[in-house]
Design an enzyme around this catalytic site. Structure first.
Site, PDB file in Angstrom:
ATOM      1  N   HIS A  61       0.859  -1.185   0.000  1.00 26.70           N
ATOM      2  CA  HIS A  61       0.000   0.000   0.000  1.00 26.70           C
ATOM      3  C   HIS A  61       0.894   1.233   0.000  1.00 26.70           C
ATOM      4  CE1 HIS A  61      -3.866  -1.994   1.783  1.00 26.70           C
ATOM      5  NE2 HIS A  61      -3.313  -2.721   0.826  1.00 26.70           N
ATOM      6  N   GLU A  63       1.048   3.804   1.924  1.00 30.63           N
ATOM      7  CA  GLU A  63       1.599   4.153   3.233  1.00 30.63           C
ATOM      8  C   GLU A  63       2.797   3.266   3.587  1.00 30.63           C
ATOM      9  OE1 GLU A  63      -2.983   4.394   3.766  1.00 30.63           O
ATOM     10  OE2 GLU A  63      -1.550   3.333   2.501  1.00 30.63           O
ATOM     11  N   CYS A  91      -6.042   1.920   5.954  1.00 26.34           N
ATOM     12  CA  CYS A  91      -6.729   0.684   6.334  1.00 26.34           C
ATOM     13  C   CYS A  91      -6.137   0.171   7.658  1.00 26.34           C
ATOM     14  CB  CYS A  91      -6.544  -0.357   5.233  1.00 26.34           C
ATOM     15  SG  CYS A  91      -4.855  -1.018   5.132  1.00 26.34           S
ATOM     16  N   CYS A  94      -2.297  -0.572   7.490  1.00 25.02           N
ATOM     17  CA  CYS A  94      -1.466   0.635   7.444  1.00 25.02           C
ATOM     18  C   CYS A  94      -1.517   1.405   8.760  1.00 25.02           C
ATOM     19  CB  CYS A  94      -1.889   1.507   6.275  1.00 25.02           C
ATOM     20  SG  CYS A  94      -1.529   0.729   4.679  1.00 25.02           S
TER      21      CYS A  94
END
Length: 171
Positions: A61, A63, A91, A94
């Site tokens: 992701h 992040e 999410c 993260c």
């Protein structure tokens, strides 16, 4: 719920604009358009965009990519005093990474009504059982961040409908 900042600084606007540029790179690569940057003392430590498809990595992701780059640059997996700017509310995975990295402040653009974990659906960062606290501020450039995501998913749905129309009936 995430705190809404009364006024965003010039630096906040500049860093979120960079995160939006990175989100567009993700989109160009066929990934969900999310971008992130990690900043400390006014200096960029790391940046990233969504890459789970291209990297064949479910943890890639934006992040996590930005945190990995920042940790390498800092020479430490802990990033105290840092701010992470991201175009979409993180999410649960993260959010956990933000806690482990000891990020001081999270600034996100659009809320995530399905998997947001920073004050939205799952308020993980607000859980009092954590030893570390991340200051959460949502809504910076929420309009452009949200529009980018909505347009991406609208095109994806339209493509799926077109593909379904061209399929032969099963017999």
């Amino acid at each position: 719920m995430a705190a809404e900042a009364a006024a965003w600084s010039e630096a906040d606007l500049r860093w979120m604009a960079r995160a939006l540029e990175l989100a567009r790179e993700a989109e160009a690569a066929g990934e969900v358009p999310v971008g992130a940057v990690v900043v400390r003392d006014g200096r960029l430590l790391g940046e990233g965009w969504n890459r789970p498809i291209g990297a064949c990595d479910p943890t890639a992701h934006a992040e996590v990519e930005a945190l990995r780059a920042a940790a390498r640059a800092a020479g430490n997996y802990r990033l105290p005093g840092s701010t992470l700017y991201v175009t979409l509310e993180p999410c649960p995975m993260c959010a956990g990474a933000l806690l482990h990295a000891r990020i001081r402040r999270l600034v996100y653009g659009a809320p995530d009504p399905k998997t947001g974990a920073c004050g939205g659906v799952f308020p993980l960062l607000q859980d009092p059982r954590h030893h570390h606290r991340v200051r959460v501020e949502g809504g910076l450039m929420a309009g452009p961040c949200g529009r980018l995501l909505r347009a991406f998913f609208a095109r994806r749905r339209a493509g799926a409908r077109e593909e379904a129309k061209g399929e032969e009936p099963h017999g």
